[in-house]
Design an enzyme around this catalytic site. Sequence first.
Site, short mmCIF file in Angstrom:
data_model
loop_
_atom_site.label_atom_id
_atom_site.label_comp_id
_atom_site.label_asym_id
_atom_site.label_seq_id
_atom_site.Cartn_x
_atom_site.Cartn_y
_atom_site.Cartn_z
N GLU A 1 -86.04 100.16 -71.80
CA GLU A 1 -85.68 100.78 -70.52
C GLU A 1 -86.95 100.98 -69.70
O GLU A 1 -87.97 101.39 -70.21
CB GLU A 1 -84.96 102.11 -70.76
CG GLU A 1 -84.69 102.94 -69.52
CD GLU A 1 -83.97 102.20 -68.41
OE1 GLU A 1 -82.94 101.54 -68.68
OE2 GLU A 1 -84.45 102.26 -67.26
N ASP B 1 -78.95 95.32 -63.47
CA ASP B 1 -79.06 95.55 -62.02
C ASP B 1 -78.85 94.23 -61.28
O ASP B 1 -79.40 93.20 -61.67
CB ASP B 1 -80.45 96.11 -61.68
CG ASP B 1 -80.64 97.51 -62.25
OD1 ASP B 1 -79.63 98.18 -62.55
OD2 ASP B 1 -81.80 97.94 -62.40
N LYS C 1 -80.31 90.62 -53.13
CA LYS C 1 -81.03 89.75 -52.18
C LYS C 1 -81.55 88.50 -52.89
O LYS C 1 -82.13 88.60 -53.98
CB LYS C 1 -82.22 90.50 -51.57
CG LYS C 1 -81.79 91.62 -50.65
CD LYS C 1 -82.97 92.28 -49.98
CE LYS C 1 -82.47 93.42 -49.10
NZ LYS C 1 -83.36 94.55 -49.06
#
Length: 214
Positions: free
Chosen positions: A70, A119, A123
């Site tokens: 993480e 995630d 873009k």
Amino acid sequence: MRLRNITGSREVIAESLYVVQEAVQPQCPGTWKEIFGNQNPIHIEIGMGKGKFIHTMAKEHPEINYVGIEKYSSVLLRAIQKMEQEELPNLKFLRMDAEDITKVFGPGEVDKIYLNFSDPWPKDRHAKRRLPSREFLARYDVILKKNSRLEFKTDNRELFDFAVEELEPAGWKAEMITYDLHSDSVLMETNVMTEYEEKFSAMGNPICKYVIYR
Ligand code: SAM
């Protein structure tokens, strides 16, 4: 997932015995069996968030060693707190950006990779940051044992379509693809829900999953 900065999270991480510390990470490649003190296979989750999935997996499979990775201290702190409530000898954490994954695991040292609800980086110019991108697949190609599997789940259809398109140019093949995991009773028998999976499936979002190899 980015929790607000939690005061002291870096200090807690720096002192945690569950975390393989940054200073030690350069010595890790090739030594994971020693770190765990046994010869068991190594499975990793990249972008584990608060660690619900990997903690459950480690509890259900004591014969496998798990490493949860993480990027953010404030999120990793939650996984550490879960371990404090229920300690597991076969689970360790790394606080790091997965871009550097080949600096922490040696060639072929990992037996399975999990990506869960990564995630999306919507873009185009950020496509390289997506964990199932060809750039990351090239890194996984180094650390994952030959004929081993990588599993990816998400409710984000655009990210999933992108991930499927990345397979061929990156030299990977799909063993299994589903666009509605939760309606497949056979796959669900062994499915362990992640935190995000619980949240998004409760909202009615279909969950996509692939299992890939090369
Ligand atoms: N896997 C968990 C789940 O399914 O509930 C958490 C999903 S959350 C959307 C994605 C997590 O991946 C975040 O906690 C984020 O900080 C972490 N992450 C994203 N990119 C990362 C990277 N390059 N290296 C390490 N962690 C990353």
